[in-house]
Design a protein around this motif. Structure first.
Motif, PDB file in Angstrom:
ATOM      1  N   LEU A 109       0.896  -1.450   0.045  1.00 29.40           N
ATOM      2  CA  LEU A 109       0.157  -0.149   0.065  1.00 29.40           C
ATOM      3  C   LEU A 109       0.758   1.356  -0.012  1.00 29.40           C
ATOM      4  O   LEU A 109       0.399   2.178  -0.362  1.00 29.40           O
ATOM      5  CB  LEU A 109      -1.000  -0.059   1.237  1.00 29.40           C
ATOM      6  CG  LEU A 109      -1.964  -1.131   1.153  1.00 29.40           C
ATOM      7  CD1 LEU A 109      -2.968  -1.041   2.260  1.00 29.40           C
ATOM      8  CD2 LEU A 109      -2.981  -1.038  -0.058  1.00 29.40           C
ATOM      9  N   GLY A 110       2.014   1.038   0.468  1.00 27.95           N
ATOM     10  CA  GLY A 110       2.818   2.557   0.587  1.00 27.95           C
ATOM     11  C   GLY A 110       3.313   3.084  -0.920  1.00 27.95           C
ATOM     12  O   GLY A 110       3.619   3.935  -0.991  1.00 27.95           O
ATOM     13  N   TRP A 111       2.928   2.282  -2.077  1.00 25.90           N
ATOM     14  CA  TRP A 111       3.072   2.692  -3.413  1.00 25.90           C
ATOM     15  C   TRP A 111       1.877   3.262  -4.063  1.00 25.90           C
ATOM     16  O   TRP A 111       1.960   3.569  -5.229  1.00 25.90           O
ATOM     17  CB  TRP A 111       3.786   1.688  -4.179  1.00 25.90           C
ATOM     18  CG  TRP A 111       5.361   1.369  -3.810  1.00 25.90           C
ATOM     19  CD1 TRP A 111       6.357   2.187  -4.213  1.00 25.90           C
ATOM     20  CD2 TRP A 111       5.875   0.416  -2.866  1.00 25.90           C
ATOM     21  NE1 TRP A 111       7.700   1.800  -3.577  1.00 25.90           N
ATOM     22  CE2 TRP A 111       7.548   0.697  -2.884  1.00 25.90           C
ATOM     23  CE3 TRP A 111       5.237  -0.650  -2.084  1.00 25.90           C
ATOM     24  CZ2 TRP A 111       8.054  -0.359  -1.941  1.00 25.90           C
ATOM     25  CZ3 TRP A 111       6.014  -1.329  -1.363  1.00 25.90           C
ATOM     26  CH2 TRP A 111       7.596  -1.106  -1.350  1.00 25.90           C
ATOM     27  N   GLN A 112       0.714   2.985  -3.345  1.00 28.59           N
ATOM     28  CA  GLN A 112      -0.534   3.458  -4.119  1.00 28.59           C
ATOM     29  C   GLN A 112      -0.539   5.091  -3.956  1.00 28.59           C
ATOM     30  O   GLN A 112      -0.257   5.497  -3.352  1.00 28.59           O
ATOM     31  CB  GLN A 112      -1.738   2.766  -3.372  1.00 28.59           C
ATOM     32  CG  GLN A 112      -1.748   1.153  -3.115  1.00 28.59           C
ATOM     33  CD  GLN A 112      -1.369   0.655  -4.340  1.00 28.59           C
ATOM     34  OE1 GLN A 112      -2.442   0.682  -5.201  1.00 28.59           O
ATOM     35  NE2 GLN A 112      -0.453  -0.200  -4.664  1.00 28.59           N
ATOM     36  N   THR A 113      -1.468   5.364  -4.934  1.00 30.64           N
ATOM     37  CA  THR A 113      -1.632   6.891  -5.165  1.00 30.64           C
ATOM     38  C   THR A 113      -3.171   7.131  -4.865  1.00 30.64           C
ATOM     39  O   THR A 113      -3.420   8.283  -5.013  1.00 30.64           O
ATOM     40  CB  THR A 113      -1.363   7.325  -6.408  1.00 30.64           C
ATOM     41  OG1 THR A 113      -1.671   6.521  -7.569  1.00 30.64           O
ATOM     42  CG2 THR A 113       0.228   7.303  -6.906  1.00 30.64           C
ATOM     43  N   SER A 114      -4.008   6.095  -4.745  1.00 30.47           N
ATOM     44  CA  SER A 114      -5.447   6.341  -4.435  1.00 30.47           C
ATOM     45  C   SER A 114      -5.907   5.002  -3.808  1.00 30.47           C
ATOM     46  O   SER A 114      -5.223   4.088  -3.766  1.00 30.47           O
ATOM     47  CB  SER A 114      -6.287   6.669  -5.739  1.00 30.47           C
ATOM     48  OG  SER A 114      -6.068   5.719  -6.399  1.00 30.47           O
TER      49      SER A 114
END
Length: 359
Positions: A109-114
């Motif tokens: 989740l640390g790489w998600q943008t939304s």
């Protein structure tokens, strides 16, 4: 006089209930274990990761006090053995109510943008604030949830250790949970070895042994996954994260009962579009799609082969939508499925650092 004494006693009880024991504030920076072939993670400047914050987030993830009747926690709908998703089509809230979307897997989740299927939350911290007061989920107002936590000396101490505050609130809860969730990194599957080999990234001895055990069928599925003339999956699922940060209408319906992203943007061009999920640990995260309509991988492969529905907002990268899909034959389907199984990261789902502290 008695009323005055009762009032003073009540004040003291309330004051003591909001204080902590004598613990210090000296947080230890947390070092993320990011795989070498992954991009760096952007950590919010106002939520630096600490050992104390991650521990608090882990405690809160499995804390049932955050639900109205003390029966469910975040971990209830995001189970480790289901790749931190829900094996049920729709999750059940405290009142027995059901949502209308499948719980997404909590992976990288640390790489998600939304966040959420419709992308209505822009940060992980924002996303975390929604499920607790949601009437079809945990159904507890944040002020009441925080009050419960403040009545527990263990939590009072841990919030102080993590953030240096006595009078913590929902934003501190969200920050702690976000810190914990950012540690949940999956990057040790057989796919990772295939990806590194295909991209000329050096392999260690253990990875070389895995690479040598990859079957011809799995390599054929990998090639098909990446090919315009094969399964044609790479437009939306590629790279180390096996995911593109976008919203897509992947041809599930010709007429939409759930507008998806369109309900957030109010743009009809976004109707029927949903967040593209990662395919990591897809074997474990059934059922599939935003509404959990597909029970297994065979049904998913069938959809992309012959079941694609054309509509005005269909993703233009679905080049074969007009003919119902990529038309994979049985051998190609078997190869693709074999490849998808290489995305399973058993170290991730069995990692003791992601489990409840007191199971």
């Amino acid at each position: 006089m008695n009323r005055v004494l009762v009032g003073i006693l009540g004040f003291l009880i309330l004051f003591l209930g909001c204080t902590k024991e004598k613990v210090g504030y000296d947080p230890t920076p947390y070092t993320l274990k990011i795989p070498s072939h992954f991009p760096q993670m952007n950590i919010p400047a106002d939520n630096a990761m600490t050992e104390e914050g991650v521990l608090l987030g882990r405690m809160l993830f499995y804390e049932r006090k955050l639900s109205l009747d003390h029966t469910i926690s975040c971990g209830s709908c995001h189970a480790p053995d289901a790749a931190f998703s829900d094996p049920n089509q729709f999750s059940q809230g405290v009142n027995g109510t059901l949502g209308n979307r499948n719980a997404m897997a909590l992976i990288n989740l640390g790489w998600q943008t939304s966040f959420f299927w419709d992308g209505r939350a822009k940060t992980l911290e924002d996303q975390i604030l929604e499920p607790v007061p949601n009437p079809v989920e945990m159904h507890l107002q944040w002020k009441n949830a925080v009050s419960r936590l403040k009545s527990d000396v263990v939590y009072r101490n841990q919030f102080y250790k993590a953030f240096g505050v006595i009078d913590f609130d929902s934003t501190h809860v969200a920050k702690a949970l976000a810190q914990f969730l950012r540690t949940m990194i999956s990057g040790e599957s057989r796919y990772d070895v295939m990806y590194k080999f295909a991209n000329n990234i050096p392999l260690n001895a253990a990875e070389l042994a895995i690479k040598n055990a990859i079957t011809p069928e799995e390599w054929a599925g990998y090639d098909s996954f990446q090919s315009l003339n094969g399964a044609d999956c790479f437009h939306c699922h590629n790279g180390a994260l096996v995911q593109v940060q976008k919203f897509s209408n992947n041809g599930l319906d010709a007429v939409f009962t759930d507008p998806g992203r369109g309900a957030v943007t109010n743009n009809p061009n976004d109707n029927g579009k949903f967040k593209v999920p990662t395919l990591r640990n897809i074997l474990l995260s059934a059922p599939y799609m935003h509404d959990g309509r597909f029970a297994n991988l065979d049904e998913v492969i069938e959809h992309y082969s012959t079941g694609v529905q054309h509509s005005a907002t269909i993703d233009p990268l679905m080049e074969f939508a007009s003919q119902g899909g990529v038309q994979l034959n049985q051998e190609q389907r078997n190869q693709l499925k074999a490849f998808l199984l290489t995305l399973t990261d058993y170290k991730f789902v069995t990692n003791p650092d992601f489990k409840p502290l007191n199971p």
